[in-house]
Design a protein around this motif. Sequence first.
Motif, PDB file in Angstrom:
ATOM      1  N   GLY A  97       6.032   1.226  -8.349  1.00  0.00           N
ATOM      2  CA  GLY A  97       5.955   1.187  -6.898  1.00  0.00           C
ATOM      3  C   GLY A  97       7.261   1.519  -6.209  1.00  0.00           C
ATOM      4  O   GLY A  97       7.272   2.038  -5.087  1.00  0.00           O
ATOM      5  N   ASP A  98       8.389   1.221  -6.862  1.00  0.00           N
ATOM      6  CA  ASP A  98       9.694   1.504  -6.273  1.00  0.00           C
ATOM      7  C   ASP A  98      10.278   2.826  -6.755  1.00  0.00           C
ATOM      8  O   ASP A  98      11.475   3.082  -6.565  1.00  0.00           O
ATOM      9  CB  ASP A  98      10.667   0.360  -6.571  1.00  0.00           C
ATOM     10  CG  ASP A  98      10.343  -0.889  -5.773  1.00  0.00           C
ATOM     11  OD1 ASP A  98      10.248  -0.790  -4.540  1.00  0.00           O
ATOM     12  OD2 ASP A  98      10.161  -1.963  -6.374  1.00  0.00           O
ATOM     13  N   VAL A  99       9.468   3.663  -7.380  1.00  0.00           N
ATOM     14  CA  VAL A  99       9.937   4.967  -7.842  1.00  0.00           C
ATOM     15  C   VAL A  99      10.524   5.728  -6.668  1.00  0.00           C
ATOM     16  O   VAL A  99      10.011   5.692  -5.545  1.00  0.00           O
ATOM     17  CB  VAL A  99       8.791   5.753  -8.514  1.00  0.00           C
ATOM     18  CG1 VAL A  99       7.699   6.120  -7.521  1.00  0.00           C
ATOM     19  CG2 VAL A  99       9.316   6.984  -9.228  1.00  0.00           C
ATOM     20  N   ALA A 153       0.827  -1.202   0.000  1.00  0.00           N
ATOM     21  CA  ALA A 153       0.000   0.000   0.000  1.00  0.00           C
ATOM     22  C   ALA A 153       0.863   1.255   0.000  1.00  0.00           C
ATOM     23  O   ALA A 153       0.514   2.270  -0.608  1.00  0.00           O
ATOM     24  CB  ALA A 153      -0.937  -0.007   1.202  1.00  0.00           C
ATOM     25  N   THR A 154       2.017   1.187   0.666  1.00  0.00           N
ATOM     26  CA  THR A 154       2.961   2.299   0.634  1.00  0.00           C
ATOM     27  C   THR A 154       3.471   2.528  -0.779  1.00  0.00           C
ATOM     28  O   THR A 154       3.608   3.673  -1.232  1.00  0.00           O
ATOM     29  CB  THR A 154       4.137   2.021   1.586  1.00  0.00           C
ATOM     30  OG1 THR A 154       3.642   1.867   2.904  1.00  0.00           O
ATOM     31  CG2 THR A 154       5.151   3.165   1.553  1.00  0.00           C
ATOM     32  N   LEU A 155       3.756   1.428  -1.497  1.00  0.00           N
ATOM     33  CA  LEU A 155       4.244   1.557  -2.866  1.00  0.00           C
ATOM     34  C   LEU A 155       3.178   2.138  -3.788  1.00  0.00           C
ATOM     35  O   LEU A 155       3.486   2.926  -4.694  1.00  0.00           O
ATOM     36  CB  LEU A 155       4.709   0.189  -3.375  1.00  0.00           C
ATOM     37  CG  LEU A 155       5.766  -0.521  -2.518  1.00  0.00           C
ATOM     38  CD1 LEU A 155       6.220  -1.814  -3.193  1.00  0.00           C
ATOM     39  CD2 LEU A 155       6.954   0.383  -2.238  1.00  0.00           C
ATOM     40  N   ILE A 156       1.929   1.754  -3.563  1.00  0.00           N
ATOM     41  CA  ILE A 156       0.831   2.348  -4.327  1.00  0.00           C
ATOM     42  C   ILE A 156       0.782   3.861  -4.098  1.00  0.00           C
ATOM     43  O   ILE A 156       0.608   4.659  -5.039  1.00  0.00           O
ATOM     44  CB  ILE A 156      -0.511   1.700  -3.931  1.00  0.00           C
ATOM     45  CG1 ILE A 156      -0.603   0.261  -4.461  1.00  0.00           C
ATOM     46  CG2 ILE A 156      -1.685   2.545  -4.431  1.00  0.00           C
ATOM     47  CD1 ILE A 156      -0.923   0.130  -5.912  1.00  0.00           C
ATOM     48  N   ARG A 157       0.958   4.270  -2.854  1.00  0.00           N
ATOM     49  CA  ARG A 157       0.952   5.720  -2.571  1.00  0.00           C
ATOM     50  C   ARG A 157       2.120   6.418  -3.249  1.00  0.00           C
ATOM     51  O   ARG A 157       1.996   7.577  -3.681  1.00  0.00           O
ATOM     52  CB  ARG A 157       0.978   5.957  -1.055  1.00  0.00           C
ATOM     53  CG  ARG A 157      -0.307   5.560  -0.347  1.00  0.00           C
ATOM     54  CD  ARG A 157      -0.385   6.156   1.051  1.00  0.00           C
ATOM     55  NE  ARG A 157       0.679   5.677   1.916  1.00  0.00           N
ATOM     56  CZ  ARG A 157       0.610   4.561   2.643  1.00  0.00           C
ATOM     57  NH1 ARG A 157      -0.471   3.801   2.591  1.00  0.00           N
ATOM     58  NH2 ARG A 157       1.620   4.210   3.429  1.00  0.00           N
ATOM     59  N   HIS A 158       3.250   5.736  -3.371  1.00  0.00           N
ATOM     60  CA  HIS A 158       4.366   6.318  -4.110  1.00  0.00           C
ATOM     61  C   HIS A 158       3.972   6.576  -5.562  1.00  0.00           C
ATOM     62  O   HIS A 158       4.334   7.610  -6.144  1.00  0.00           O
ATOM     63  CB  HIS A 158       5.574   5.381  -4.053  1.00  0.00           C
ATOM     64  CG  HIS A 158       6.241   5.347  -2.719  1.00  0.00           C
ATOM     65  ND1 HIS A 158       7.293   4.498  -2.432  1.00  0.00           N
ATOM     66  CD2 HIS A 158       6.013   6.056  -1.574  1.00  0.00           C
ATOM     67  CE1 HIS A 158       7.676   4.683  -1.174  1.00  0.00           C
ATOM     68  NE2 HIS A 158       6.929   5.621  -0.648  1.00  0.00           N
ATOM     69  N   ALA A 191       2.943   5.416 -19.175  1.00  0.00           N
ATOM     70  CA  ALA A 191       3.103   4.919 -17.810  1.00  0.00           C
ATOM     71  C   ALA A 191       1.706   4.774 -17.220  1.00  0.00           C
ATOM     72  O   ALA A 191       0.762   5.434 -17.672  1.00  0.00           O
ATOM     73  CB  ALA A 191       3.941   5.887 -16.979  1.00  0.00           C
ATOM     74  N   PRO A 192       1.538   3.925 -16.216  1.00  0.00           N
ATOM     75  CA  PRO A 192       0.199   3.671 -15.658  1.00  0.00           C
ATOM     76  C   PRO A 192      -0.264   4.782 -14.722  1.00  0.00           C
ATOM     77  O   PRO A 192      -0.451   4.583 -13.513  1.00  0.00           O
ATOM     78  CB  PRO A 192       0.374   2.339 -14.926  1.00  0.00           C
ATOM     79  CG  PRO A 192       1.817   2.340 -14.509  1.00  0.00           C
ATOM     80  CD  PRO A 192       2.553   3.025 -15.630  1.00  0.00           C
ATOM     81  N   ALA A 221       4.036  10.157  -7.448  1.00  0.00           N
ATOM     82  CA  ALA A 221       5.034  10.447  -8.475  1.00  0.00           C
ATOM     83  C   ALA A 221       4.482  10.475  -9.892  1.00  0.00           C
ATOM     84  O   ALA A 221       4.918  11.296 -10.711  1.00  0.00           O
ATOM     85  CB  ALA A 221       6.166   9.425  -8.382  1.00  0.00           C
ATOM     86  N   LEU A 222       3.571   9.578 -10.216  1.00  0.00           N
ATOM     87  CA  LEU A 222       3.194   9.434 -11.625  1.00  0.00           C
ATOM     88  C   LEU A 222       2.520  10.668 -12.224  1.00  0.00           C
ATOM     89  O   LEU A 222       2.718  10.940 -13.414  1.00  0.00           O
ATOM     90  CB  LEU A 222       2.320   8.191 -11.813  1.00  0.00           C
ATOM     91  CG  LEU A 222       3.115   6.885 -11.828  1.00  0.00           C
ATOM     92  CD1 LEU A 222       2.198   5.683 -11.813  1.00  0.00           C
ATOM     93  CD2 LEU A 222       4.041   6.835 -13.039  1.00  0.00           C
ATOM     94  N   PRO A 223       1.741  11.448 -11.479  1.00  0.00           N
ATOM     95  CA  PRO A 223       1.228  12.678 -12.094  1.00  0.00           C
ATOM     96  C   PRO A 223       2.340  13.604 -12.585  1.00  0.00           C
ATOM     97  O   PRO A 223       2.158  14.358 -13.542  1.00  0.00           O
ATOM     98  CB  PRO A 223       0.415  13.320 -10.959  1.00  0.00           C
ATOM     99  CG  PRO A 223      -0.048  12.159 -10.148  1.00  0.00           C
ATOM    100  CD  PRO A 223       1.122  11.204 -10.166  1.00  0.00           C
ATOM    101  N   GLN A 224       3.508  13.556 -11.934  1.00  0.00           N
ATOM    102  CA  GLN A 224       4.633  14.369 -12.390  1.00  0.00           C
ATOM    103  C   GLN A 224       5.388  13.717 -13.536  1.00  0.00           C
ATOM    104  O   GLN A 224       5.909  14.403 -14.420  1.00  0.00           O
ATOM    105  CB  GLN A 224       5.612  14.589 -11.229  1.00  0.00           C
ATOM    106  CG  GLN A 224       5.050  15.350 -10.056  1.00  0.00           C
ATOM    107  CD  GLN A 224       6.126  15.656  -9.021  1.00  0.00           C
ATOM    108  OE1 GLN A 224       7.205  16.139  -9.367  1.00  0.00           O
ATOM    109  NE2 GLN A 224       5.837  15.382  -7.763  1.00  0.00           N
ATOM    110  N   LEU A 225       5.469  12.388 -13.523  1.00  0.00           N
ATOM    111  CA  LEU A 225       6.359  11.695 -14.442  1.00  0.00           C
ATOM    112  C   LEU A 225       5.695  11.211 -15.723  1.00  0.00           C
ATOM    113  O   LEU A 225       6.355  11.108 -16.752  1.00  0.00           O
ATOM    114  CB  LEU A 225       6.994  10.493 -13.730  1.00  0.00           C
ATOM    115  CG  LEU A 225       7.788  10.813 -12.463  1.00  0.00           C
ATOM    116  CD1 LEU A 225       8.385   9.543 -11.880  1.00  0.00           C
ATOM    117  CD2 LEU A 225       8.877  11.837 -12.747  1.00  0.00           C
ATOM    118  N   ALA A 226       4.403  10.916 -15.684  1.00  0.00           N
ATOM    119  CA  ALA A 226       3.762  10.303 -16.849  1.00  0.00           C
ATOM    120  C   ALA A 226       3.804  11.216 -18.070  1.00  0.00           C
ATOM    121  O   ALA A 226       4.052  10.753 -19.190  1.00  0.00           O
ATOM    122  CB  ALA A 226       2.321   9.913 -16.511  1.00  0.00           C
ATOM    123  N   MET A 227       3.572  12.511 -17.881  1.00  0.00           N
ATOM    124  CA  MET A 227       3.604  13.425 -19.018  1.00  0.00           C
ATOM    125  C   MET A 227       5.017  13.544 -19.582  1.00  0.00           C
ATOM    126  O   MET A 227       5.210  13.644 -20.794  1.00  0.00           O
ATOM    127  CB  MET A 227       3.064  14.801 -18.614  1.00  0.00           C
ATOM    128  CG  MET A 227       1.578  14.818 -18.342  1.00  0.00           C
ATOM    129  SD  MET A 227       0.933  16.473 -17.987  1.00  0.00           S
ATOM    130  CE  MET A 227       1.291  17.326 -19.519  1.00  0.00           C
TER     131      MET A 227
END
Length: 300
Positions: A217-219, A61-66, A85-86, A70-76
């Motif tokens: 998850g390990d980002v 669950a911690t990895l999901i929160r990561h 990216a998912p 992060a992904l809103p910043q990185l996906a674009m």
Amino acid sequence: MADSPAAERTLAEDEVRELVRTVSPRLASLPLTRVAEGWDNVTWRLGTDLAVRVPRRELAATLIRHEHRALPQLAMRLAAAGVRAPLPVVAGAPTSTFPWSWSIVPWLPGEHVLGLPRHRNTAWAGQLASVLSALHQPAPDDAPHNPVRGVPLRSRDDSIRSRLAELPPRVATPLAALWEAGLDAAPAADSVWIHGDLHPGNILADGDRLVALVDFGDVTAGDPAYDLAAGWLVFDAEGRHVFRRATADRYDEATWLRARAWAAAVSAILCHASDDRDDLRAVGFDTAAELISAAGSPAP
């Protein structure tokens, strides 16, 4: 790796559908099919275009929160470099019946590279180099922290040496030499965004194109050399040549020495993959062979 850890929480189909219903009754009416279970998450395909990622243990669950962070910043940034990216469609929060964070993400098309012949990956080696250059940008102070990914090699020395000691000497001795060369290299000057788990199972391709990186998850913020270890985990000699040549002006020799050391470390870890992950164990021994055969060359 030890055997896969037991699930701390298991949801049946109707329970996953109810979880989805808490955020969207419309999505909850779509077909739902359980498609995969890993160490951390169970994945359910939702309709044709979405997937639900549900943690099976509290640590995940911690990895999901990561990923949520992060992904809103990185996906674009990754999309601008040509891969998907998912990025969560829904960043699911705990509910009255499920205590952990969870996600609804796009169902990304493409074929997992895991199990494919390495020579097929050369076609997109330069593309992966460009994607990592786009990803490896300075991370903010509040970026997710992973205690074992992208950290200084010295902090993992005892653990990696214990893994190496469990391998046959014909494998352990040359891998240990590569690990030690990484320890002797100059440390990373900057901490940047890294994927943190860039092995063939988290890369999707479509023919000669790289189409997606998954499982963030390990980002974390850390040494880019950790991601560059993919040069040995994913490619053969020709692919590594293309991969490194495409980053000639981005990473110095010390970074590549650390990357090779991380590849040796990950190889040693994967060689001990549990009995239910023969595919990852094969990657471990195949990567060890690539590292040993290339040990006499200054380039990856």
